[in-house]
Design an enzyme around this catalytic site. Structure first.
Site, PDB file in Angstrom:
ATOM      1  N   GLY A 161       0.795  -1.226   0.000  1.00 57.02           N
ATOM      2  CA  GLY A 161       0.000   0.000   0.000  1.00 57.02           C
ATOM      3  C   GLY A 161       0.828   1.276   0.000  1.00 57.02           C
ATOM      4  O   GLY A 161       0.297   2.362  -0.189  1.00 57.02           O
ATOM      5  N   CYS A 214     -27.556 -10.212 -16.740  1.00 57.90           N
ATOM      6  CA  CYS A 214     -26.904  -9.968 -18.027  1.00 57.90           C
ATOM      7  C   CYS A 214     -27.776 -10.504 -19.154  1.00 57.90           C
ATOM      8  O   CYS A 214     -28.236 -11.647 -19.121  1.00 57.90           O
ATOM      9  CB  CYS A 214     -25.540 -10.646 -18.050  1.00 57.90           C
ATOM     10  N   CYS A 253     -25.522 -13.542 -20.987  1.00 55.86           N
ATOM     11  CA  CYS A 253     -25.204 -14.811 -20.326  1.00 55.86           C
ATOM     12  C   CYS A 253     -26.087 -15.089 -19.117  1.00 55.86           C
ATOM     13  O   CYS A 253     -25.966 -16.120 -18.472  1.00 55.86           O
ATOM     14  CB  CYS A 253     -23.738 -14.849 -19.917  1.00 55.86           C
ATOM     15  N   CYS A 281     -22.699  -7.992 -18.877  1.00 53.75           N
ATOM     16  CA  CYS A 281     -21.497  -8.044 -18.044  1.00 53.75           C
ATOM     17  C   CYS A 281     -20.488  -7.022 -18.537  1.00 53.75           C
ATOM     18  O   CYS A 281     -20.247  -6.904 -19.737  1.00 53.75           O
ATOM     19  CB  CYS A 281     -20.842  -9.409 -18.134  1.00 53.75           C
ATOM     20  N   CYS A 324     -18.221 -12.961 -19.679  1.00 50.92           N
ATOM     21  CA  CYS A 324     -19.549 -13.108 -20.250  1.00 50.92           C
ATOM     22  C   CYS A 324     -19.525 -14.127 -21.394  1.00 50.92           C
ATOM     23  O   CYS A 324     -20.358 -15.023 -21.467  1.00 50.92           O
ATOM     24  CB  CYS A 324     -20.030 -11.758 -20.758  1.00 50.92           C
TER      25      CYS A 324
HETATM   26 ZN   LIG Z   1     -22.868 -11.719 -19.191  1.00 46.52          ZN
END
Ligand SMILES: [Zn+2]
Ligand SMILES: Nc1ncnc2c1ncn2[C@@H]1O[C@H](COP(=O)(O)OP(=O)(O)OP(=O)(O)O)[C@@H](O)[C@H]1O
Ligand SMILES: [Mg+2]
Ligand SMILES: [Zn+2]
Lengths: 303, 300
Positions: A36, A246, A249, A271, A277
């Site tokens: 970090g 989505c 998909c 997606c 996807c």
């Molecule tokens: Zn998708």
């Protein structure tokens, strides 16, 4: 093995000279040693404009070896012009294999997203970072922000979040949500959506962040705590896609982009991680609808 | 530390005083606190001070803002620091609140590691911890102690957040409590102090300083620049808070009236040195140093 044909003659492997690569690797090691913490580095000129991923690209170039399989994504897509340009540059200077399949890649360079598929120990994810300093919201001076990091003095950033809640009843930061790394340094995770933040926490893979213009490298090594700043009574929340899925998909457990049909004005969602996807879509068409069943937010669980 | 400075330590004798004060160890022990602005030379301290009539070193031109300041402050007690402009009062409290680094000297806080470590030599991180958990500061000018572009509540929250108090509801509860106590209307909590009157800004500053219930608070010229009537209200508030919360305080003022009203003991400073120290009543009733005599006579 690298594809010798693809490589343009006259370049050192991975464009940068060996000395430069070594120097960047040393900086990466330091960044990994202090999770970090922003490590300064001497950012080089690349045949790609600054502000288009030169920070991330330098890390990728310093790390890539002949045996690597590289994936490049921009906002979740392998096909947008930025990703294509960077991938071409990598190919022309190394000849390494490239892929769109997250699971097959060893080295992934990204802008604005973390792939939905959970990454593994042997994979590294390199982020392009426009603004590395999470305290810039509250303090313009670089000298001061360094002092604040050195003393772990984050109260002003907390006040910012407090006032956000007072004014808007919630923390309004969408992308670039500040996180505490390993209980010590507050870090800007780059403009990924909140959705992706939990994927950084205790991730198996190495996460590296490169800011070209601001000349900073930082890292989240494997299995490191990454906690979004939040109050006991105002917990961190990821974006909600309740009731949406989505259109391609059927996923209900991935970060969705909203599309508006130019003709009908109808809204649909797909997606944001295009490769994920496509993989799910293919799986579905091969194995029938049952194959794509999901159990809530799988935070990167593979299709 | 040489023996001479130890014998110079000013402290209020508690024997025979009958109030809430906890006897025993002082809450804050300060020894030989020195702050020189500029590059130093061996002449800096010997050739400056009240006798020399200046705080500027003739050898190197550095400003000896304060030198060899020692005192003990007991829990629940108020120490006054009085002296003309430039005598080093603000420098003294700023060093103790870690706003300014010291050139030399030590300070021990009973509530921090049993008073065994010199807090002036602690790391920046430790000092930050001490100041957020054990100290409060009210500056002469509100903008030094407040972020005028953050809400009044946000200013108080900053102090609470620095002490890792991460609950918005409870932060607001505590802020309301403090604003009530310091007589700032609650509906101003989410407003910017930029738009407040000077007196109200000072009250918000006091609320902020008290946020973490510190046992020790520094107040540097809190009433300077306020209207007389507003001054009286702020002084009243400080007295009230002191009685209620039993805080130890260091009150800096060039105004002996304020010192008389608030403090138990007093340090009189001139050109960076303590020229007289003791119980406030005694100092005002029977000043020993000619400079103090001058101050007191001008008060009458
Ligand atoms: Zn998708
Ligand atoms: N940052 C600095 N650099 C150089 N000299 C300084 C600095 N700060 C203060 N001084 C000098 O140190 C001396 C003591 O200043 P200080 O502010 O402590 O006095 P003071 O007693 O608080 O005065 P006032 O009553 O005017 O507030 C003054 O001569 C001042 O000019
Ligand atoms: Mg002053
Ligand atoms: Zn000198």
């Amino acid at each position: 093995m690298p594809d010798k044909q693809a490589v343009r003659p006259g370049y050192n492997f991975a464009f940068l000279d060996e000395q430069t690569k070594k120097e960047i690797r040393r900086r990466i090691l330091k960044a990994v040693a202090v999770p970090g913490y922003q490590v300064p580095f001497a950012s080089r000129e690349l045949p790609i404009a600054q502000g288009w991923g030169t920070g991330g690209l330098q890390l990728t170039l310093a790390l890539v070896g002949p045996g690597d399989v590289v994936k490049v994504i921009d906002q979740g897509s392998d096909d947008v012009v930025n990703a294509v340009n960077i991938r071409r540059l990598l190919l022309q200077t190394t000849g390494v294999k490239t892929t769109e399949d997250t699971g097959a890649a060893t080295l992934i360079q990204t802008r604005h997203r973390i792939p939905e598929e959970r990454l593994r120990e042997e994979q590294a994810l390199v982020f392009q970072v426009p603004y590395p300093e999470p305290l810039r919201r509250v303090e313009p001076s670089e000298v001061k922000t360094r002092e604040m990091h050195a003393e772990a003095d984050y109260s002003r950033l907390w006040v910012f979040l407090y006032e956000d809640i007072v004014r808007w009843r919630e923390i309004t930061i969408g992308a670039q949500y500040p996180v505490l790394v390993n209980g010590r340094y507050v870090m800007d995770p780059s403009p990924i959506p909140r959705w992706d933040i939990p994927k950084l926490h205790m991730a198996a893979n190495l996460n590296l962040f490169g800011a070209g213009r601001e000349k900073r490298i930082y890292a989240v090594p494997p299995y490191t705590r990454v906690e979004p700043l939040a109050f006991e009574d105002h917990q961190f929340r990821v974006e909600s896609f309740d009731g949406k899925h989505c259109a391609v998909c059927g996923s209900t457990a991935s970060f969705l982009d909203e599309l508006i049909d130019d003709h009908t004005g109808a809204r649909r969602h797909t997606c944001s991680d295009v490769a994920y996807c496509a993989k799910r879509h293919q799986l579905l068409s091969e194995n029938g609808p049952g194959a794509g069943r999901q159990t809530g937010n799988e935070t990167g669980g593979g299709a | 530390m040489d023996g001479l400075e130890i014998t110079d330590v000013s402290s209020c004798d508690l024997s025979g005083r009958q109030d809430h004060r906890v006897p025993g160890e002082p809450m804050l022990r300060v020894r030989g606190l020195t702050r020189i602005y500029g590059r130093e030379c061996p002449d800096c301290v010997p050739r400056t001070g009240p006798e020399a009539g200046s705080n500027i070193c003739p050898g190197c031109g550095s400003v000896v803002a304060c030198a060899g300041v020692s005192f003990d402050l007991y829990a629940g007690e108020i120490l006054g620091v009085v002296g003309e402009s430039g005598s080093g009062k603000s420098t003294l409290v700023q060093c103790l609140y870690f706003d300014s680094a010291v050139t030399a000297g030590e300070a021990y806080l009973r509530n921090y590691r049993e008073g065994a470590v010199n807090i002036l030599g602690s790391s920046a991180q430790e000092q930050r911890h001490i100041r957020h958990h054990l100290m409060g500061m009210v500056y002469q000018k509100p903008h030094q102690g407040l972020r005028l572009d953050c809400t009044a509540g946000g200013n108080i929250a900053e102090k609470l957040l620095a002490a890792e108090f991460f609950h918005v509801g409870r932060i607001r509860e505590r802020a309301s409590e403090l604003l009530l106590r310091t007589e700032v209307p609650l509906e101003r909590m989410d407003h910017l102090p930029r738009h407040f009157s000077g007196g109200m800004q000072q009250r918000v500053q006091i609320a902020k300083a008290l946020a973490n219930s510190p046992p020790l608070v520094f107040l540097d010229e809190v009433t300077t620049g306020l209207d007389v009537s507003v001054q009286a209200r702020v002084l009243d508030l400080i007295r009230h808070l002191h009685r209620e919360l039993g805080l130890a305080m260091v009150v800096v003022s060039h105004d002996l009236g304020v010192i008389r009203l608030l403090t138990d003991c007093t340090l009189v400073m001139k050109t960076g040195r303590v020229v007289e120290a003791g119980l406030t009543d005694q100092i005002l009733g029977d000043p020993q140093h000619p400079y103090t005599q001058l101050l007191v006579s001008s008060l009458l």
